[in-house]
Design a protein around this motif. Structure first.
Motif, PDB file in Angstrom:
ATOM      1  N   LYS A  58       8.196  18.532  -0.269  1.00 17.31           N
ATOM      2  CA  LYS A  58       7.961  18.299   1.171  1.00 17.31           C
ATOM      3  C   LYS A  58       6.488  18.306   1.540  1.00 17.31           C
ATOM      4  O   LYS A  58       6.119  17.874   2.633  1.00 17.31           O
ATOM      5  N   ARG A  86       5.031  21.177   1.996  1.00 18.86           N
ATOM      6  CA  ARG A  86       5.153  22.189   3.059  1.00 18.86           C
ATOM      7  C   ARG A  86       4.409  23.459   2.684  1.00 18.86           C
ATOM      8  O   ARG A  86       4.454  23.893   1.535  1.00 18.86           O
ATOM      9  N   ASN A  99      12.587  16.204   5.208  1.00 19.51           N
ATOM     10  CA  ASN A  99      11.504  15.283   5.573  1.00 19.51           C
ATOM     11  C   ASN A  99      10.216  15.735   4.910  1.00 19.51           C
ATOM     12  O   ASN A  99      10.107  16.889   4.491  1.00 19.51           O
ATOM     13  N   GLU A 105      17.534  20.511  14.813  1.00 15.57           N
ATOM     14  CA  GLU A 105      17.820  21.575  13.861  1.00 15.57           C
ATOM     15  C   GLU A 105      18.522  22.750  14.541  1.00 15.57           C
ATOM     16  O   GLU A 105      18.442  22.925  15.755  1.00 15.57           O
ATOM     17  N   SER A 123      12.422  15.331  11.600  1.00 15.75           N
ATOM     18  CA  SER A 123      13.543  15.673  10.715  1.00 15.75           C
ATOM     19  C   SER A 123      14.455  14.463  10.540  1.00 15.75           C
ATOM     20  O   SER A 123      14.638  13.686  11.468  1.00 15.75           O
ATOM     21  N   SER A 146      14.735  21.085   6.365  1.00 18.10           N
ATOM     22  CA  SER A 146      15.014  19.694   6.712  1.00 18.10           C
ATOM     23  C   SER A 146      14.376  18.795   5.640  1.00 18.10           C
ATOM     24  O   SER A 146      13.295  19.097   5.135  1.00 18.10           O
ATOM     25  N   HIS A 203       4.969  19.629  14.560  1.00 18.91           N
ATOM     26  CA  HIS A 203       6.072  18.974  13.885  1.00 18.91           C
ATOM     27  C   HIS A 203       6.282  17.591  14.444  1.00 18.91           C
ATOM     28  O   HIS A 203       5.715  17.243  15.459  1.00 18.91           O
TER      29      HIS A 203
HETATM   30 MG    MG Z   1      11.928  21.192   9.315  1.00 19.75          MG
END
Ligand code: MG
Ligand code: TXA
Length: 347
Positions: free
Chosen positions: A53, A55, A153, A188, A159, A151, A245
């Motif tokens: 991700k 992330r 993405n 979400e 998302s 999620s 986001h």
């Molecule tokens: Mg997310």
């Protein structure tokens, strides 16, 4: 990496479960958004999720289960809460689960030793969710494991609410994508902190504080950090809430009425947006307008509309603000405000 595409047949879900058992990553449908799943008990799988991700690894993952009994070994008892005989899960969490699971709600509880820090971003709590989607639950069941899934993405993108969205972001970065149905919820899950005496919502969603409050018979509040703007400097208890986001590539503006209660409000908003859009169009810019008839429609369509407008290379997106006095309106507006970078036009 070659990503394989699977159907929701029993045989294919079995293949997906094997991938999870072997430490791989599979994107799967849920009722809210698509998740990117890996073995929640394997720190290596969690690290792969963060890498796929892009992330930050201080942002904890939600652990998905297929039946309530699977939660017991993931949770630790804490002081000050009431527990039913023989359970490590607080009384109140039992009641919420009974009333709302399977469904779009995640509960944060004190974490048992066995849950790796890599999965919970180093926190001493774990977020648990039992999704209302047959494919998701069957995948968890067949893998015999709790599945960590954010999620599906790329970090910072909206998302995904369809498997095609997942393909857009993660093709070639993960082992498999299950081609399930589009998500009905569209935003979400509600994240609710159950570690204190009273429930506190850390991320708003389709399960409202009113609903939680009516199940438990006690007040349910929002984490103050989600009521303010980022510049207010409050630190959200759900680490994910601090990131920008859902950002589309286009500049996005939210149009809001100063006087929300007026009867012809919707019409006035729309004509103000149209007039402003015309000005920009004359200058050769592609302006797109998002205006939803209901809050549920906004929840279901917002993320897919933002992705579509990205693909169409829109320059500017004008969106009509939702009524935040309703809890669902508030939940969707929480995403819209972040997408628009808090860029609000009052009319
Ligand atoms: Mg997310
Ligand atoms: O609907 C959903 O919840 C989807 C589907 C796939 O289940 N999942 C999802 O995961 O939205 P993700 O990782 O994109 O968002 C998880 C949110 C983040 O804001 C994270 O900070 C918060 O939940 N969270 C996770 N564990 C937490 C914990 N122990 N304490 C506080 N917040 C936590």
């Amino acid at each position: 990496m070659n990503t394989i595409y699977l159907t929701t047949s029993e045989e294919d879900i079995r293949r997906a479960a094997e991938i999870i058992k072997n430490g791989g990553l599979v994107a799967f449908p849920t009722e809210t958004v698509y998740g990117l799943g890996g073995n929640a008990l394997d720190p290596e799988a969690s690290r792969r999720i963060y890498a796929a991700k892009g992330r930050p690894s201080d942002n904890p993952l939600i652990v998905h289960i297929s039946e309530f009994s699977q939660a017991e070994p993931l949770v630790k008892k804490a002081g000050g809460l009431q527990y039913p005989e023989g359970s490590r899960i607080p009384e109140a969490a039992h009641r919420l689960a009974e009333a709302i699971w399977p469904g779009p709600m995640t509960m944060v509880l004190p974490k048992a030793e066995g849950v790796p820090d890599a999965t919970t971003g180093g926190l001493d709590t774990v977020a648990l969710r039992l999704p209302a989607n047959d494919t998701a639950r069957r995948l968890i069941e067949l893998s015999g494991l709790p599945i960590a899934a954010p999620s599906a993405n790329l970090s910072g993108r909206p998302s995904p609410t369809s498997w095609e969205h997942v393909r857009e972001d993660l093709n070639g970065r993960i082992d498999a994508i299950i081609k399930g149905e589009p998500c009905i919820g569209g935003i979400e899950s509600t994240v609710v902190d159950m570690t204190g005496e009273l429930p506190v919502i850390l991320r708003p969603g389709l399960i409202t504080p009113e609903r939680i409050s009516s199940v438990l018979g006690v007040p349910c509040s929002y984490d103050p950090a989600i009521l303010g703007k980022p510049e207010d400097g409050l630190v959200p208890k759900a680490p994910g809430m601090k990131y920008r986001h859902y950002a589309p590539k286009a500049e996005m503006r939210l149009f809001r009425l100063k006087d929300e209660a007026s009867a012809d409000g919707h019409k006035r908003l729309l004509s103000a947006m149209e007039a402003e859009a015309e000005e920009y169009r004359r200058l050769g810019r592609d302006v797109e307008i998002l205006c939803y008839d209901s809050e549920r429609e906004a929840a279901e369509k917002l993320f897919s509309d933002l992705r579509r407008l990205d693909q169409e290379n829109a320059d500017i997106i004008f969106a009509a603000a939702l009524d935040q006095s309703s809890s669902i309106g508030f939940s969707v507006m929480n995403r819209m405000l972040k997408s628009a970078g808090y860029n609000i036009v009052e009319i």
